[in-house]
Design an enzyme around this catalytic site. Structure first.
Site, mmCIF file in Angstrom:
data_model
loop_
_atom_site.group_PDB
_atom_site.id
_atom_site.type_symbol
_atom_site.label_atom_id
_atom_site.label_comp_id
_atom_site.label_asym_id
_atom_site.label_seq_id
_atom_site.Cartn_x
_atom_site.Cartn_y
_atom_site.Cartn_z
ATOM 1 N N GLU A 169 0.803 -1.220 0.000
ATOM 2 C CA GLU A 169 0.000 0.000 0.000
ATOM 3 C C GLU A 169 0.840 1.276 0.000
ATOM 4 O O GLU A 169 0.343 2.351 -0.304
ATOM 5 C CB GLU A 169 -0.954 0.017 1.205
ATOM 6 C CG GLU A 169 -0.298 -0.012 2.563
ATOM 7 C CD GLU A 169 0.160 -1.404 2.951
ATOM 8 O OE1 GLU A 169 1.057 -1.506 3.799
ATOM 9 O OE2 GLU A 169 -0.343 -2.386 2.382
ATOM 10 N N ASP A 209 21.254 18.747 -30.547
ATOM 11 C CA ASP A 209 21.755 19.639 -31.585
ATOM 12 C C ASP A 209 23.204 20.001 -31.267
ATOM 13 O O ASP A 209 23.756 19.580 -30.251
ATOM 14 C CB ASP A 209 20.883 20.899 -31.703
ATOM 15 C CG ASP A 209 20.851 21.724 -30.412
ATOM 16 O OD1 ASP A 209 21.418 21.262 -29.402
ATOM 17 O OD2 ASP A 209 20.257 22.806 -30.412
ATOM 18 N N ASP A 259 16.357 23.612 -28.829
ATOM 19 C CA ASP A 259 15.762 24.870 -28.377
ATOM 20 C C ASP A 259 15.147 25.700 -29.491
ATOM 21 O O ASP A 259 14.666 26.792 -29.251
ATOM 22 C CB ASP A 259 16.814 25.716 -27.651
ATOM 23 C CG ASP A 259 17.981 26.102 -28.566
ATOM 24 O OD1 ASP A 259 18.020 25.628 -29.717
ATOM 25 O OD2 ASP A 259 18.859 26.869 -28.114
ATOM 26 N N ASP A 301 13.314 22.117 -33.768
ATOM 27 C CA ASP A 301 13.465 20.990 -32.843
ATOM 28 C C ASP A 301 12.143 20.528 -32.251
ATOM 29 O O ASP A 301 12.078 19.444 -31.647
ATOM 30 C CB ASP A 301 14.409 21.379 -31.689
ATOM 31 C CG ASP A 301 15.811 21.685 -32.169
ATOM 32 O OD1 ASP A 301 16.290 20.961 -33.045
ATOM 33 O OD2 ASP A 301 16.418 22.648 -31.662
ATOM 34 N N ASN A 320 6.571 -14.787 3.687
ATOM 35 C CA ASN A 320 5.661 -14.922 4.829
ATOM 36 C C ASN A 320 4.448 -15.778 4.493
ATOM 37 O O ASN A 320 4.031 -16.636 5.284
ATOM 38 C CB ASN A 320 5.201 -13.534 5.301
ATOM 39 C CG ASN A 320 6.287 -12.812 6.076
ATOM 40 O OD1 ASN A 320 7.244 -13.428 6.541
ATOM 41 N ND2 ASN A 320 6.153 -11.504 6.213
ATOM 42 N N ASN A 377 2.929 -5.671 9.288
ATOM 43 C CA ASN A 377 2.860 -4.966 8.012
ATOM 44 C C ASN A 377 2.955 -3.460 8.209
ATOM 45 O O ASN A 377 3.636 -2.752 7.448
ATOM 46 C CB ASN A 377 1.557 -5.337 7.302
ATOM 47 C CG ASN A 377 1.576 -4.938 5.840
ATOM 48 O OD1 ASN A 377 2.555 -5.165 5.131
ATOM 49 N ND2 ASN A 377 0.491 -4.341 5.386
ATOM 50 N N ASP A 390 5.936 -1.169 6.748
ATOM 51 C CA ASP A 390 5.662 -0.083 5.805
ATOM 52 C C ASP A 390 6.247 1.236 6.293
ATOM 53 O O ASP A 390 6.768 2.034 5.506
ATOM 54 C CB ASP A 390 4.150 0.069 5.595
ATOM 55 C CG ASP A 390 3.602 -0.974 4.631
ATOM 56 O OD1 ASP A 390 4.386 -1.461 3.797
ATOM 57 O OD2 ASP A 390 2.415 -1.304 4.714
#
Length: 906
Positions: A339, A381, A649, A653, A717, A742, A746
């Site tokens: 999560e 370029d 630029d 381009d 697990n 858990n 986390d």
């Protein structure tokens, strides 16, 4: 950059759609194509546009409350208060409640909410509380991180926002109108604006005057060729406003020419705004990066949907308590749900964006940070990237290579009087010290007309009159394109026919200049009677070649080091330039870019896609290219499986910037280039890109760590649970234990975005490979199950926890081992190297790991043990625990060696 600014930038980067352009025009139109939304203009908008197109210009200005010299600032402010800013509806920030909903609505939070509801309905209040805490924690953290983005969004947009040249009258009627640069969001109906090559059209406008105005409407109509616009609509009646010759629309761009126009509609009332309202509820298609995240997410979710029911049925049949089996299966489902993945992804990308912000790089799209890491080909370029972007006028010579002041004067007049986009060559001519001191063109000449530059002719012309005695057409441009319209050549005071022998000599002179690294621009002219006032492309003929102006753009000192660093990181650099191949080749040699062959634009024209696909792999210098050539090369590289970056630029381009996986431009670029880019550099340097590549790979590597660690740990697990469920007379761990594990795990992962990454991981491009993640999970997950089984045996035979009455002791023993192995796996598989010795985690990750381990040991040994249905463990347990952990480390390290030799380590 000051720390306060950095904090704002950090917050701003965390909300992708609010960073620079919340609703990018190109993305919207692609969305329309994908969803089938009609592009037809609503009748309520078509009729006013048609009326404006046929109206008399003066009457239209009066109707808008404007003047041929534009509005005053007070008038503009009054209109702006009435109609609002020039922004489409979708660009406004989301309401806070909608922002909170977006932070919540990821697959994992929705799944956890469903599990929490089931837990509540089954009267498992503790499970409901823990699951609810996890959902709230994930959502609130994300909301808090992203919430401040609104404060920085306007500042970030201002740094790269487009501007328009607007006529502003003073408060007094007799005051001369002035041209001012305004942000496009400040435009209002009635504003009179100037347009020139490279400008984005900032609103829906009626053209008042135009000179060779060509506009690209491909974003609106899909037409690849620019269309010509004029001050009057001379074509047939049409119901499609896009076909009206004297209207231009927001989101299109000027390819060549110039114009003066009055703004008709802004914001939601524009053609683009009308389309935006139709797809306001349509989400943008996920990028390749987020598509990869989604693939991985659904891989884990599918795994959960298989394993959780399996655990439920095994426990139900073996224990007979189906309600307890359901709760346990729900806890397994929660444990298998990563999560925190959305927050980890966002935080990791944000950290990369913050790093780039310190390097004067603005990230317009957050996932562009990861694209840096995946990029294996960089197309760039030449001018300003490999070179210093400061061009000097080095030579002005006649056709024979001898110095000529006439050539200098004509080049100056051409650059001085042209009103289109002044490039670096024009600036170099105008700033030349000798010219500035000796020439005063305003004294002797007046401008008659102009034929603007375009990328097909590659030349431009101005027509001037000297004391109205005669007209002089002066043309400046690429050598071959100028020679194509010349019939004579000046030699001293004489003029000679342009014979094949002279052509050969001319090409020898220009080639010699190119070999010196000079960029050569030819200058030609033709005199005529002062009877013609309007000139066009047909007048560029029968010219006399006068000579050349040659420019020097020396390479940057940092370019060679940057190219070497990119090569070490397996990023191939390919130079795409419209310049001469000899000049480009010399620059490449000077910066140490080993040539793999030169491909010219004319060669590309003769190739089909398959041939070009092979050629782009074997060449790294492409010269004399048009914009479409550059775009086609990028497409072929992508089709060959490369992740392509393009840096540019200029107007030429823009197509390639849009086509590339990651478009890179600079703040000094033309509007259309900045609009097309994903990354804006405040300093044009390849070294910054090399640093960006490393940061992109560091970002991706940390995301990959979380997924690999979480998937492997969870799989191990569940594998252990399946075995225990079949063999034990009681649950190996209560649902609440699994949820607490858990949650603790986390929380410990929040520090992963700030972890160190081994240098070896930065040496090659990284991409999403869900299949590899699945294989990694299968190989490393069961390793922890081996030691879980040893723990089961230890608790069963050594400590005698064999009956339901002693299950709390058993569960406490496995709770501690499970938590420690989950904490340890973070350090074991975060790197292929030997943990803690050859590769150390960052201080924040080490601190979080120690904190979680401390909490995990405190729960069974402290005063809260009874509340969590745990109990204190005997001293012998803690004597045997280190042996279990050392064995786990040894087995995992051995598997790492095997896995790395067999499949590598991404």
């Amino acid at each position: 950059m000051r720390p306060t600014i950095l904090r704002e930038v950090f917050a701003g980067f965390l909300r992708t759609r609010r960073i620079v352009r919340h609703f990018r025009r190109r993305a919207l139109l692609e969305t329309l194509t994908r969803t089938g939304v009609s592009r037809e203009i609503p009748a309520a908008l078509t009729q006013p546009l048609a009326a404006a197109a046929i109206a008399d210009a003066q009457a239209l200005l009066e109707q808008l409350g404007s003047h041929e010299d534009g509005l005053s600032e007070a008038q503009a402010e009054g209109i702006r208060e009435r109609v609002g800013p020039n922004e489409v509806e979708h660009e406004k920030p989301l309401p806070r409640w909608m922002h909170l909903w977006h932070c919540y609505r990821n697959p994992f939070n929705l799944l956890l909410t469903l599990l929490a509801i089931v837990s509540y309905l089954t009267h498992d209040m503790k499970g409901t509380l823990v699951i609810g805490t996890m959902v709230v924690l994930s959502t609130v953290l994300r909301f808090w991180q992203e919430g401040k983005s609104n404060q920085a969004a306007d500042a970030l947009k201002a740094m790269v926002s487009n501007t328009a040249t607007v006529l502003r009258r003073g408060a007094d009627a007799g005051t001369v109108a002035q041209q001012v640069e305004l942000a496009t969001r400040l435009l209002v109906p009635g504003d009179v604006i100037w347009l020139s090559a490279g400008d984005m059209i900032p609103a829906d406008c009626r053209v008042l005057t135009a000179k060779d105005l060509f506009v690209s409407q491909s974003a609106m109509t899909g037409e690849s060729m620019p269309v010509e616009k004029s001050a009057a609509h001379s074509g047939p009646q049409t119901i499609n406003a896009l076909d009206l010759e004297n209207l231009v629309f927001m989101g299109t761009n000027v390819v060549s020419g110039s114009a003066r126009a009055v703004v008709l509609h802004t914001g939601n009332n524009t053609y683009f705004g009308a389309l935006a309202n139709r797809v306001v509820a349509t989400d943008r298609a996920p990028t390749a990066f987020y598509a990869g995240v989604n693939q991985v997410s659904w891989l884990l979710i599918r795994f959960m949907f298989v394993m959780a029911p399996l655990v439920f049925f095994i426990n139900g049949f073996t224990k007979g308590d189906w309600m307890e089996a359901l709760l346990f299966a729900l806890a397994i489902a929660v444990g298998l749900t990563p999560e925190m993945l959305p927050m980890i992804v966002t935080s990791t990308l944000a950290k990369g964006a913050v790093f780039l912000s310190r390097k004067k790089v603005i990230v317009k799209r957050l996932d562009a940070v990861q694209n840096f890491g995946a990029m294996d080909v960089l197309c760039t370029d030449k001018t300003g990237t490999l070179t210093q972007d400061k061009i000097f006028l080095a030579r002005h010579v006649d056709a024979w290579g001898e110095e000529s002041s006439d050539v200098l004067e004509l080049a100056y007049l051409n650059s001085y009087y042209q009103t289109g986009l002044k490039n670096l060559l024009d600036v170099a001519v105008l700033e030349h010290a000798e010219v500035s001191r000796e020439l005063e063109p305003a004294k002797n000449f007046r401008k008659v007309d102009e034929i603007p530059f375009d990328f097909t002719r590659r030349r431009m012309s101005v027509v001037v009159a000297e004391h109205d005695a005669h007209h002089l057409l002066i043309t400046k441009g690429a050598v071959e394109e100028i020679l194509a319209v010349c019939t004579q050549v000046r030699h001293g005071e004489a003029v000679e026919p342009l014979t094949p022998e002279l052509l050969q000599r001319i090409r020898t002179v220009t080639a010699d200049l190119n070999e010196e690294g000079l960029r050569v621009v030819a200058v030609a002219a033709r005199e005529g009677p002062p009877t013609q006032e309007v000139y066009g492309l047909a007048d560029e003929s029968a010219l006399t070649l006068i000579g050349y102006v040659a420019f020097l753009d020396p390479p940057k000192d940092s370019t060679a080091a940057a190219l070497k660093a990119l090569a070490e990181h397996q990023v191939a650099v390919k130079v795409l330039t419209g310049d001469n191949e000899l000049v480009a080749a010399k620059i490449c040699r000077e910066v140490g870019l080993a040539q793999q062959g030169v491909l010219l634009g004319r060669d590309i024209e003769a190739m089909n896609d398959q041939q070009l696909g092979e050629a782009v792999e074997n060449h790294n210098l492409f010269a004399k290219l048009t914009p479409l050539h550059k775009e086609r090369i990028v497409h072929r590289l992508k089709a060959n499986g490369h992740v392509v970056g393009f840096m540019g630029d200029g107007i030429n381009d823009a197509p390639a910037l849009r086509a590339a996986d990651i478009g890179i431009s600079v703040d000094s670029a033309v509007d259309i280039a900045k609009e097309a880019a994903d990354i804006i550099l405040l300093e044009k340097s390849l070294m910054v890109l090399e640093q960006g590549v490393q940061e992109g790979r560091r970002t991706f590597a940390n995301m990959l760590k979380y997924i690999k660690i979480t998937a492997s740990s969870n799989f191990g697990n569940v594998f252990s649970v399946l075995i225990a469920a079949a063999l034990l007379p009681f649950l190996p761990m209560l649902p609440m234990h699994l949820l607490v594990l858990n949650l603790l795990y986390d929380i410990s992962q929040i520090a992963i975005p700030f972890d160190n990454v081994d240098e070896e991981m930065l040496r090659q491009p990284l991409r999403w490979q869900p299949g590899d993640i699945g294989r990694f999970m299968v190989f490393f997950g069961p390793l922890s199950s081996v030691f879980d089984m040893l723990t089961f045996a230890m608790m069963w035979w050594v400590f005698g926890a064999q009956t339901p009455a002693q299950q709390t002791l058993f569960q406490s023993g496995w709770f501690v081992v499970s938590l420690l192995t989950q904490a340890l796996i973070v350090h074991l598989i975060r790197s292929p190297k030997l943990p803690f010795i050859e590769s150390r985690a960052s201080l924040p990750l080490m601190a979080m790991t120690l904190a979680i381990v401390t909490v995990g040991l405190f729960l069974p040994m402290g005063p809260l043990a009874h509340y969590f249905k745990l109990q204190a463990l005997p001293p012998l347990y803690f004597a045997l625990l280190p042996l279990t952990m050392l064995g786990y480390m040894a087995l995992t390290q051995a598997m790492k060696g095997f896995y790395r030799r067999r499949w590598g380590w991404q």
